[in-house]
Design a protein around this motif. Structure first.
Motif, PDB file in Angstrom:
ATOM      1  N   GLY A 296      75.125  70.279  51.831  1.00 24.68           N
ATOM      2  CA  GLY A 296      76.390  69.810  51.268  1.00 24.68           C
ATOM      3  C   GLY A 296      76.793  68.412  51.686  1.00 24.68           C
ATOM      4  O   GLY A 296      77.480  67.722  50.955  1.00 24.68           O
ATOM      5  N   ILE A 297      76.380  68.002  52.873  1.00 17.29           N
ATOM      6  CA  ILE A 297      76.664  66.645  53.353  1.00 17.29           C
ATOM      7  C   ILE A 297      75.318  66.013  53.669  1.00 17.29           C
ATOM      8  O   ILE A 297      74.520  66.575  54.423  1.00 17.29           O
ATOM      9  N   ASN A 298      75.068  64.840  53.079  1.00 17.75           N
ATOM     10  CA  ASN A 298      73.749  64.239  53.203  1.00 17.75           C
ATOM     11  C   ASN A 298      73.843  62.725  53.304  1.00 17.75           C
ATOM     12  O   ASN A 298      74.930  62.148  53.198  1.00 17.75           O
TER      13      ASN A 298
ATOM     14  N   ILE B 293      77.064  58.661  53.349  1.00 21.45           N
ATOM     15  CA  ILE B 293      77.730  59.958  53.182  1.00 21.45           C
ATOM     16  C   ILE B 293      77.683  60.391  51.719  1.00 21.45           C
ATOM     17  O   ILE B 293      78.150  59.659  50.836  1.00 21.45           O
ATOM     18  N   THR B 294      77.119  61.572  51.482  1.00 22.79           N
ATOM     19  CA  THR B 294      77.266  62.233  50.188  1.00 22.79           C
ATOM     20  C   THR B 294      77.837  63.612  50.466  1.00 22.79           C
ATOM     21  O   THR B 294      77.451  64.268  51.436  1.00 22.79           O
ATOM     22  N   ILE B 295      78.759  64.027  49.619  1.00 25.06           N
ATOM     23  CA  ILE B 295      79.377  65.341  49.765  1.00 25.06           C
ATOM     24  C   ILE B 295      79.209  66.073  48.440  1.00 25.06           C
ATOM     25  O   ILE B 295      79.650  65.591  47.406  1.00 25.06           O
ATOM     26  N   GLY B 296      78.547  67.225  48.488  1.00 18.73           N
ATOM     27  CA  GLY B 296      78.287  68.012  47.297  1.00 18.73           C
ATOM     28  C   GLY B 296      76.798  68.050  47.002  1.00 18.73           C
ATOM     29  O   GLY B 296      75.983  67.467  47.725  1.00 18.73           O
TER      30      GLY B 296
ATOM     31  N   ARG C 250      79.179  65.708  43.041  1.00 14.79           N
ATOM     32  CA  ARG C 250      78.845  65.088  44.319  1.00 14.79           C
ATOM     33  C   ARG C 250      79.569  63.755  44.408  1.00 14.79           C
ATOM     34  O   ARG C 250      79.671  63.017  43.437  1.00 14.79           O
ATOM     35  N   GLU C 251      80.080  63.451  45.605  1.00 18.48           N
ATOM     36  CA  GLU C 251      80.694  62.149  45.874  1.00 18.48           C
ATOM     37  C   GLU C 251      79.755  61.364  46.769  1.00 18.48           C
ATOM     38  O   GLU C 251      79.232  61.897  47.743  1.00 18.48           O
ATOM     39  N   ARG C 252      79.557  60.099  46.444  1.00 16.59           N
ATOM     40  CA  ARG C 252      78.773  59.199  47.290  1.00 16.59           C
ATOM     41  C   ARG C 252      79.728  58.133  47.815  1.00 16.59           C
ATOM     42  O   ARG C 252      80.382  57.446  47.044  1.00 16.59           O
TER      43      ARG C 252
END
Length: 182
Positions: free
Chosen positions: A102-104, A134-137, A144-146
């Motif tokens: 989920g977080i990448n 940070i990526t979330i989703g 996904r948010e970058r």
């Protein structure tokens, strides 16, 4: 003619291989972009970032992003960035209804096609090295948010280094979400 056939072959391979590997997902990208340190070639201050992102494997993705000038002259110029990106913290997709990490973090490389060259004609203008801390989703969740993407852009015509900064980008997945797995 040979170059066009080679390019078409590469595009077909890039988009066809994920279909058979099972990791294919497709998202629409929307966000912002700023091109810094090359004001003599690109005087814009703010750009609209839009494009597509597609999964190639569980860790690799291809992003095609168009950056269209908003300020000072709306829609007066655009550039296209092609980036191959890899996740660093885990799988982006598991090819199942189970979401990837989920977080990448993403790291990548690619090219920019733009008129931001000394000749002021459209062509390959920059080599890109990108970091999205940070990526979330994930594709399975559908969104996904970058955040805070930084891209070093080496200009091939004048040998200057610029910086592309994306404060935030949203990926809205239309293929490869939880709805596609039963």
């Amino acid at each position: 003619m040979c170059k066009k056939l080679l390019l078409i072959g590469i595009v077909v391979l890039v988009f066809a291989s994920p279909l058979f590997a099972g990791y294919f997902d497709l998202g629409i990208t929307l966000g912002t972009n700023a091109h810094m340190y090359e004001k003599d070639l690109d005087p814009s201050r703010m750009k609209l970032a839009w494009g597509i992102t597609t999964g190639l494997t569980n860790r690799w993705e291809l992003d095609v992003q168009v950056d269209t000038r908003i300020i000072p002259d709306p829609f007066s110029s655009s550039s296209v960035s092609l980036l191959m990106q890899r996740t660093l913290l885990g799988q982006r997709s598991t090819s199942s209804s189970v979401a990837g990490v989920g977080i990448n973090t993403l790291v990548g490389a690619g090219i920019m096609i733009s008129p931001y060259r000394e000749e002021e004609t459209l062509g390959v203008s920059h080599i890109l090295l990108s970091l999205t801390p940070i990526t979330i989703g994930s594709p399975v969740t559908g969104k996904r948010e970058r955040l805070l993407s930084l891209t070093l852009a080496y200009n091939l015509s004048n040998r200057q280094v610029g910086l592309l900064f994306d404060l935030i980008k949203y990926d809205f997945y239309v293929v490869g979400t939880y709805k596609d797995y039963h």
